[in-house]
Design a protein around this motif. Structure first.
Motif: not given
Ligand code: HAM
Length: 506
Positions: A166, A168, A199, A206, A348, A365
């Motif tokens: 991620e 952040t 995952e 993905y 958070y 999501a």
């Molecule tokens: P997160 O909910 O882990 O938050 O990921 C944000 C979005 O990334 C998810 O809602 C989803 O759409 C997408 N996502 C996560 N994992 C996958 C995956 N394996 N395959 C496809 N899409 C995926 C964060 O990452 C935090 N850093 C968000 C944030 C930014 N909060 C504050 N600032």
């Protein structure tokens, strides 16, 4: 290996690694449009683009996302970035004493990380060294050499590095490292790039996926910041025509009120433990809030009766949550409150949110985010407020495609196919292609000579609108033939007239 097996191995087809995929044209045109729209919309909110490395220190994520979270505990792609420099103890280019000294120097210089396992390994190495000395000589027997080598191999040389799961944490690291606290606050940053989580792959999930991430760092923690960040992502989705967009919000309190709530939740969950499935039973002790995430049908009625965070917020958090909702109302942003919204990352506090969209199945999501005051400080920076979100770009595209947004297939077809024949015509064709492309037209110039019939067939297959026919006659007369492929009509143009004519066709 038998000859047959070797041949088979030679012919082996390579495939994309599980959970990764190729994104091909014309779909890439939609990706570009999405990213271009992000650049435009985010700029109107005063955000600047940041690009951070995909490789980061493993500890950065362990410290920020949380060592116990699924992302860090199970899903990161982590490896040791082997340090070059210390010789292999196997060949004893240096004596065991010098070797141990060199390891200790490397620890001091930060080249070998001070981890528990490294400290244990170093102790093991020293005790092997003592044994050499006890034998009264640095000259070792084969067995002693082997033991020393084994002890040396336990040391992890170099840094533990991970592919970003991620953005952040990396953006906060960059904020600190580049002294961005000295800029006018808040600093508004966004980045677009690949993320990696090991995952179980399925539709919309993905191992390499893409995020569009935005962060507001520094300045005030006014509720208007959270509301504006949410307004920005909703504006972006609206601009793209994303359908079935639903915003879910919650406040998860802060360090004053959340621990008390978590204990209360744990106590209540213990009372109903027998009625819960094995996953939820385990989570009662490890992370009781994750039980609220459960999709298990039989647990739903029980969860509905559990204590809700909204009833246990401290006065400041309750007031803050109310203000965030008021700010969203003022911006005309529609939301649903969801007290069961639990984010899977530890950093958070207070406002958290997720956005779902149509056509995504269980992985619905498309965006997640919230406030994370204190994260920058946790990573060694000054006390700093923070709020942001990340959009899952793969899911965003999937939703757009599922709801009938065209991947703009036609944009890749050439406007004009140059059917040339003869040496002289080829020279003219190269020049014409260059001039037309410089004027912004999509032009296909076949690399080898073809009969006109074949060339026109090819132009048709590629979906070109026009064929420019260049043969000896055209080159000599300066009158070029333009054929409209849809109706077969033809007209003659000089080179400048052709340019003007094509401009009118766009
Ligand atoms: P997160 O909910 O882990 O938050 O990921 C944000 C979005 O990334 C998810 O809602 C989803 O759409 C997408 N996502 C996560 N994992 C996958 C995956 N394996 N395959 C496809 N899409 C995926 C964060 O990452 C935090 N850093 C968000 C944030 C930014 N909060 C504050 N600032």
């Amino acid at each position: 290996m038998s000859e047959g097996a070797a041949k088979k191995e030679e012919r082996r087809k390579f495939q994309a690694i599980k959970g990764t995929r190729d994104i091909l044209p014309p779909e890439t045109a939609l990706w570009n449009r999405v990213e271009q729209t992000a650049h435009e919309v985010f700029a109107t909110f005063g955000f600047g683009e940041i690009r951070v490395p995909i490789l980061q220190m493993t500890d950065l994520f362990a410290r920020s996302i949380g060592a116990e979270t699924d992302v860090v505990a199970k899903e990161m792609y982590t490896f040791v970035d082997e340090m070059q420099g210390l010789p292999d103890p196997a060949n004893f280019a240096i004596s065991p004493d010098d070797y141990v000294d060199a390891v200790q120097e490397a620890v001091k210089a930060g080249e070998i990380q001070v981890t528990n396992s490294n400290l244990r390994a170093l102790a093991g190495l020293k005790s092997q060294l003592d044994m050499f000395h006890e034998r009264g000589s640095n000259q070792s027997t084969e067995e002693a050499q082997l033991k020393f080598r084994i002890a040396a191999s336990q040391i992890q040389f170099g840094d533990s590095i991970s592919l970003e799961p991620e953005a952040t944490a990396s953006v906060c690291r960059a904020y600190i490292e580049n002294n961005m606290q000295q800029l006018p606050q808040p600093v508004k940053l966004y980045c677009i790039g690949p993320m990696f989580r090991r995952e179980r792959p399925q539709k919309g999930r993905y191992r390499q996926f893409y995020q569009i991430d935005a962060e507001v760092l520094g300045g005030t923690d006014a509720p208007a910041i959270d509301a504006e960040v949410i307004e920005m992502v909703m504006t972006f989705f609206e601009r793209l025509g994303l359908e079935g967009v639903q915003l879910h919000i919650n406040s998860i309190g802060d360090k004053n009120c959340r621990p008390k709530y978590v204990e209360l939740l744990r106590a209540e969950l213990r009372k109903v433990k027998d009625k819960l499935g094995p996953d939820s039973q385990r989570r009662i002790e490890t992370n009781p809030q994750r039980v609220l995430d459960s999709k298990v049908k039989e647990e739903q009625a029980i969860i509905e009766n559990l204590p809700r965070i909204g009833d246990h917020l401290c006065d400041e958090c309750a007031e803050n949550y109310k203000a965030v909702k008021r700010e969203l109302d003022m911006r005309g942003v529609k939301y649903r409150e969801n007290w069961r919204l639990v984010r899977g990352l530890d950093y958070y506090m207070r406002t958290t949110f997720e956005i779902t969209a149509k056509g995504l199945g269980s992985q619905n999501a498309v965006c997640g985010g919230g406030r994370y005051d204190g994260l920058v400080e946790l990573l060694g920076g000054p006390p700093t407020k923070g709020s942001g979100f990340a959009i899952g770009e793969d899911r965003l595209i999937l939703s757009l495609l599922e709801t009938g947004h065209s991947p703009l297939a036609t944009r890749h077809s050439p406007l004009l196919y140059i059917a040339w024949m003869g040496e002289k015509a080829y020279t003219t064709a190269i020049r014409a292609a260059k001039n037309l492309r410089n004027a912004g037209f999509r032009v296909e110039l076949p690399p080898v000579e073809q009969k006109f019939g074949k060339a026109l067939g090819q132009a048709d297959k590629l979906g070109a609108r026009f064929a420019l026919i260049l043969g000896d006659n055209e080159v000599t007369s300066g009158q070029w033939t333009l054929k409209t492929l849809a109706d077969g009509s033809q007209a003659k143009f000089t080179e400048p007239d052709l340019l003007e004519h094509l401009k009118k066709q766009l």
